[in-house]
Design a protein around this motif. Structure first.
Motif, PDB file in Angstrom:
ATOM      1  N   SER A   1     -74.603  49.875 -24.825  1.00  0.00           N
ATOM      2  CA  SER A   1     -74.196  49.572 -26.203  1.00  0.00           C
ATOM      3  C   SER A   1     -72.847  50.215 -26.493  1.00  0.00           C
ATOM      4  O   SER A   1     -72.596  51.350 -26.069  1.00  0.00           O
ATOM      5  CB  SER A   1     -75.205  50.126 -27.205  1.00  0.00           C
ATOM      6  N   ILE A   2     -72.000  49.476 -27.195  1.00  0.00           N
ATOM      7  CA  ILE A   2     -70.718  50.026 -27.655  1.00  0.00           C
ATOM      8  C   ILE A   2     -70.601  49.738 -29.147  1.00  0.00           C
ATOM      9  O   ILE A   2     -70.766  48.593 -29.579  1.00  0.00           O
ATOM     10  CB  ILE A   2     -69.520  49.413 -26.896  1.00  0.00           C
ATOM     11  N   VAL A   3     -70.376  50.794 -29.913  1.00  0.00           N
ATOM     12  CA  VAL A   3     -70.218  50.654 -31.362  1.00  0.00           C
ATOM     13  C   VAL A   3     -68.782  51.008 -31.701  1.00  0.00           C
ATOM     14  O   VAL A   3     -68.274  52.043 -31.255  1.00  0.00           O
ATOM     15  CB  VAL A   3     -71.168  51.614 -32.118  1.00  0.00           C
ATOM     16  N   ARG A   4     -68.111  50.140 -32.433  1.00  0.00           N
ATOM     17  CA  ARG A   4     -66.786  50.477 -32.943  1.00  0.00           C
ATOM     18  C   ARG A   4     -66.882  50.526 -34.454  1.00  0.00           C
ATOM     19  O   ARG A   4     -67.468  49.625 -35.071  1.00  0.00           O
ATOM     20  CB  ARG A   4     -65.757  49.443 -32.496  1.00  0.00           C
ATOM     21  N   MET A   5     -66.380  51.600 -35.032  1.00  0.00           N
ATOM     22  CA  MET A   5     -66.501  51.767 -36.486  1.00  0.00           C
ATOM     23  C   MET A   5     -65.296  52.534 -37.013  1.00  0.00           C
ATOM     24  O   MET A   5     -64.549  53.146 -36.236  1.00  0.00           O
ATOM     25  CB  MET A   5     -67.815  52.479 -36.825  1.00  0.00           C
ATOM     26  N   PRO A   6     -65.081  52.516 -38.348  1.00  0.00           N
ATOM     27  CA  PRO A   6     -63.967  53.286 -38.886  1.00  0.00           C
ATOM     28  C   PRO A   6     -64.131  54.773 -38.551  1.00  0.00           C
ATOM     29  O   PRO A   6     -65.226  55.340 -38.708  1.00  0.00           O
ATOM     30  CB  PRO A   6     -64.060  53.046 -40.395  1.00  0.00           C
ATOM     31  N   ALA A   7     -63.041  55.402 -38.081  1.00  0.00           N
ATOM     32  CA  ALA A   7     -63.112  56.798 -37.645  1.00  0.00           C
ATOM     33  C   ALA A   7     -63.494  57.720 -38.806  1.00  0.00           C
ATOM     34  O   ALA A   7     -64.238  58.685 -38.618  1.00  0.00           O
ATOM     35  CB  ALA A   7     -61.768  57.214 -37.042  1.00  0.00           C
ATOM     36  N   ALA A   8     -63.010  57.407 -40.006  1.00  0.00           N
ATOM     37  CA  ALA A   8     -63.315  58.253 -41.162  1.00  0.00           C
ATOM     38  C   ALA A   8     -64.801  58.179 -41.517  1.00  0.00           C
ATOM     39  O   ALA A   8     -65.408  59.182 -41.929  1.00  0.00           O
ATOM     40  CB  ALA A   8     -62.466  57.839 -42.352  1.00  0.00           C
ATOM     41  N   GLU A   9     -65.387  57.010 -41.323  1.00  0.00           N
ATOM     42  CA  GLU A   9     -66.821  56.831 -41.591  1.00  0.00           C
ATOM     43  C   GLU A   9     -67.662  57.654 -40.612  1.00  0.00           C
ATOM     44  O   GLU A   9     -68.624  58.332 -40.992  1.00  0.00           O
ATOM     45  CB  GLU A   9     -67.170  55.339 -41.473  1.00  0.00           C
ATOM     46  N   PHE A  10     -67.277  57.609 -39.347  1.00  0.00           N
ATOM     47  CA  PHE A  10     -67.980  58.379 -38.321  1.00  0.00           C
ATOM     48  C   PHE A  10     -67.865  59.876 -38.615  1.00  0.00           C
ATOM     49  O   PHE A  10     -68.842  60.628 -38.503  1.00  0.00           O
ATOM     50  CB  PHE A  10     -67.399  58.040 -36.944  1.00  0.00           C
ATOM     51  N   GLN A  11     -66.691  60.304 -39.031  1.00  0.00           N
ATOM     52  CA  GLN A  11     -66.474  61.717 -39.364  1.00  0.00           C
ATOM     53  C   GLN A  11     -67.378  62.142 -40.522  1.00  0.00           C
ATOM     54  O   GLN A  11     -68.002  63.192 -40.496  1.00  0.00           O
ATOM     55  CB  GLN A  11     -65.005  61.927 -39.742  1.00  0.00           C
TER      56      GLN A  11
ATOM     57  N   SER B   1     -66.657  41.293 -41.810  1.00  0.00           N
ATOM     58  CA  SER B   1     -66.008  40.550 -42.902  1.00  0.00           C
ATOM     59  C   SER B   1     -65.191  41.506 -43.771  1.00  0.00           C
ATOM     60  O   SER B   1     -65.461  41.693 -44.946  1.00  0.00           O
ATOM     61  CB  SER B   1     -67.066  39.837 -43.742  1.00  0.00           C
ATOM     62  N   VAL B   2     -64.244  42.156 -43.137  1.00  0.00           N
ATOM     63  CA  VAL B   2     -63.382  43.090 -43.869  1.00  0.00           C
ATOM     64  C   VAL B   2     -61.932  42.614 -43.745  1.00  0.00           C
ATOM     65  O   VAL B   2     -61.603  41.821 -42.869  1.00  0.00           O
ATOM     66  CB  VAL B   2     -63.509  44.534 -43.321  1.00  0.00           C
ATOM     67  N   ASP B   3     -61.085  43.116 -44.632  1.00  0.00           N
ATOM     68  CA  ASP B   3     -59.692  42.665 -44.650  1.00  0.00           C
ATOM     69  C   ASP B   3     -58.938  43.090 -43.393  1.00  0.00           C
ATOM     70  O   ASP B   3     -58.139  42.348 -42.847  1.00  0.00           O
ATOM     71  CB  ASP B   3     -58.972  43.233 -45.883  1.00  0.00           C
ATOM     72  N   LYS B   4     -59.209  44.317 -42.959  1.00  0.00           N
ATOM     73  CA  LYS B   4     -58.462  44.836 -41.813  1.00  0.00           C
ATOM     74  C   LYS B   4     -59.421  45.067 -40.649  1.00  0.00           C
ATOM     75  O   LYS B   4     -60.523  45.591 -40.854  1.00  0.00           O
ATOM     76  CB  LYS B   4     -57.809  46.177 -42.176  1.00  0.00           C
ATOM     77  N   PRO B   5     -59.010  44.715 -39.417  1.00  0.00           N
ATOM     78  CA  PRO B   5     -59.910  44.869 -38.272  1.00  0.00           C
ATOM     79  C   PRO B   5     -60.371  46.316 -38.077  1.00  0.00           C
ATOM     80  O   PRO B   5     -61.490  46.556 -37.634  1.00  0.00           O
ATOM     81  CB  PRO B   5     -59.072  44.404 -37.075  1.00  0.00           C
ATOM     82  N   GLU B   6     -59.510  47.289 -38.450  1.00  0.00           N
ATOM     83  CA  GLU B   6     -59.891  48.696 -38.221  1.00  0.00           C
ATOM     84  C   GLU B   6     -60.980  49.163 -39.178  1.00  0.00           C
ATOM     85  O   GLU B   6     -61.556  50.229 -38.993  1.00  0.00           O
ATOM     86  CB  GLU B   6     -58.670  49.622 -38.295  1.00  0.00           C
ATOM     87  N   GLU B   7     -61.273  48.359 -40.203  1.00  0.00           N
ATOM     88  CA  GLU B   7     -62.348  48.729 -41.130  1.00  0.00           C
ATOM     89  C   GLU B   7     -63.694  48.139 -40.709  1.00  0.00           C
ATOM     90  O   GLU B   7     -64.717  48.375 -41.349  1.00  0.00           O
ATOM     91  CB  GLU B   7     -62.003  48.249 -42.545  1.00  0.00           C
ATOM     92  N   ALA B   8     -63.671  47.364 -39.621  1.00  0.00           N
ATOM     93  CA  ALA B   8     -64.901  46.684 -39.202  1.00  0.00           C
ATOM     94  C   ALA B   8     -65.836  47.629 -38.461  1.00  0.00           C
ATOM     95  O   ALA B   8     -65.410  48.612 -37.859  1.00  0.00           O
ATOM     96  CB  ALA B   8     -64.542  45.519 -38.286  1.00  0.00           C
ATOM     97  N   THR B   9     -67.110  47.317 -38.545  1.00  0.00           N
ATOM     98  CA  THR B   9     -68.112  47.941 -37.681  1.00  0.00           C
ATOM     99  C   THR B   9     -68.612  46.846 -36.754  1.00  0.00           C
ATOM    100  O   THR B   9     -69.102  45.816 -37.215  1.00  0.00           O
ATOM    101  CB  THR B   9     -69.272  48.520 -38.506  1.00  0.00           C
ATOM    102  N   VAL B  10     -68.407  47.047 -35.464  1.00  0.00           N
ATOM    103  CA  VAL B  10     -68.759  46.019 -34.488  1.00  0.00           C
ATOM    104  C   VAL B  10     -69.748  46.631 -33.495  1.00  0.00           C
ATOM    105  O   VAL B  10     -69.494  47.714 -32.960  1.00  0.00           O
ATOM    106  CB  VAL B  10     -67.501  45.525 -33.736  1.00  0.00           C
ATOM    107  N   ILE B  11     -70.857  45.946 -33.300  1.00  0.00           N
ATOM    108  CA  ILE B  11     -71.881  46.460 -32.387  1.00  0.00           C
ATOM    109  C   ILE B  11     -72.032  45.490 -31.219  1.00  0.00           C
ATOM    110  O   ILE B  11     -72.410  44.336 -31.413  1.00  0.00           O
ATOM    111  CB  ILE B  11     -73.210  46.666 -33.139  1.00  0.00           C
ATOM    112  N   GLU B  12     -71.676  45.960 -30.044  1.00  0.00           N
ATOM    113  CA  GLU B  12     -71.872  45.155 -28.833  1.00  0.00           C
ATOM    114  C   GLU B  12     -73.073  45.739 -28.117  1.00  0.00           C
ATOM    115  O   GLU B  12     -72.976  46.819 -27.529  1.00  0.00           O
ATOM    116  CB  GLU B  12     -70.670  45.285 -27.889  1.00  0.00           C
ATOM    117  N   MET B  13     -74.182  45.049 -28.215  1.00  0.00           N
ATOM    118  CA  MET B  13     -75.397  45.591 -27.617  1.00  0.00           C
ATOM    119  C   MET B  13     -75.881  44.699 -26.484  1.00  0.00           C
ATOM    120  O   MET B  13     -76.212  43.542 -26.709  1.00  0.00           O
ATOM    121  CB  MET B  13     -76.487  45.724 -28.684  1.00  0.00           C
ATOM    122  N   LYS B  14     -75.907  45.248 -25.270  1.00  0.00           N
ATOM    123  CA  LYS B  14     -76.518  44.530 -24.152  1.00  0.00           C
ATOM    124  C   LYS B  14     -77.996  44.892 -24.094  1.00  0.00           C
ATOM    125  O   LYS B  14     -78.846  44.048 -23.841  1.00  0.00           O
ATOM    126  CB  LYS B  14     -75.846  44.907 -22.834  1.00  0.00           C
TER     127      LYS B  14
END
Lengths: 14, 257
Positions: free
Chosen positions: B135-145, B187-200
């Motif tokens: 699994s790879i999760v990409r999310m806003p860095a500030a949110e993770f912090q 569905s956010v304005d900027k790609p860096e604000e997205a949360t994307v979950i790639e789950m195998k």
């Protein structure tokens, strides 16, 4: 409780 | 000799602030590919890997591969003397025992030279195998912090679970427990604000929050962070450094005996 492993448990020198 | 000129000197300042509390001494490896570092924390639980590719520098000269041992706290003290808009140049001679940091203000009206003594550091380089992560999760860095900070006020460890519902961060402590679920949101304005979950495959791993909080000191480097996870493998927390490379933190999971 789960035990902390060192990183060297997973990655070896090389 | 080597000479690197980095127009966006603040990047180097941010990198130092992100790693200096985790790693005391480290060898910076300089080659035609770029400027890199691999170092473990003193407990050998986490590993830092930095790559700044040569193409990202305005000027990059490295005649032969060179390993420069530096105390990161001292390096940080020197880089703190550079202004945020300064251009930073790093210079060293082959076989020399000093490195020079030169700071130029954007208008070229102030130029500073700082010389730092190099150290002999015997460090063990670990081989990091290429892995396909479950699994790879990409999310806003500030949110993770924010999540790591909030959970560490309740517990010492976090369980990160990825399912098709989303990514769940859970902790438990003396005062109670907490669960934070982040769903995929593209569905956010900027790609860096997205949360994307790639789950195998779904994955659930336990980590010490103390380290996670330390990694989030890299938040100023990047708008988004990625978490790569597989069962029984270290977590990879990656902050991309625009046009240059990355700062990655590897953290060994806690495992039931």
């Amino acid at each position: 409780a789960p035990q902390q492993r060192p990183i060297t448990f997973f990655f070896s020198p090389g | 000799m080597l000479e690197f000129r980095l127009v966006q000197g603040s990047l180097l300042k941010k990198v130092m602030e992100a790693i200096k509390d985790l790693v005391t001494d480290a060898n910076f490896e300089c080659s035609s590919t770029g400027f890199s570092l691999q170092a473990m924390d003193s407990s050998h639980v986490a590993l830092v890997a930095l790559l700044l590719r040569s193409e990202g520098f305005e000027h990059y000269r490295c005649d032969r591969n060179l390993s420069m041992g530096m105390n990161l706290n001292n390096m940080s003290k020197m880089l703190k003397c550079a202004g945020n808009d300064d251009i930073i140049t790093i210079k060293a001679d082959d076989g020399g025992d000093i490195v020079t940091f030169m700071f130029e203000s954007p208008s070229q009206d102030k130029i500073s030279d700082f010389e730092m003594k190099l150290m002999d550091i015997s460090s063990e380089q670990l081989g990091i195998p290429e892995s396909e992560y479950q699994s790879i999760v990409r999310m806003p860095a500030a949110e993770f912090q924010r999540i790591c900070k909030d959970l560490s006020s309740i517990g010492d460890t976090v369980i990160i679970s990825v399912t098709k519902e989303g990514v769940k961060f859970s902790t438990r402590g003396d005062i109670g427990s907490a669960n934070i679920v982040c769903r995929q949101n593209t569905s956010v304005d900027k790609p860096e604000e997205a949360t994307v979950i790639e789950m195998k495959e779904p994955v659930s791993l336990t980590f010490a929050l103390r380290y996670m909080n330390s990694f989030t000191k890299a938040t100023p480097l990047s708008n988004s962070v990625s978490l790569s996870m597989s069962s029984d493998l270290p977590l990879v927390v990656e902050y991309k450094i625009a046009d240059m490379g990355y700062l990655r933190f590897y953290l060994a999971p806690k495992i039931e005996d």
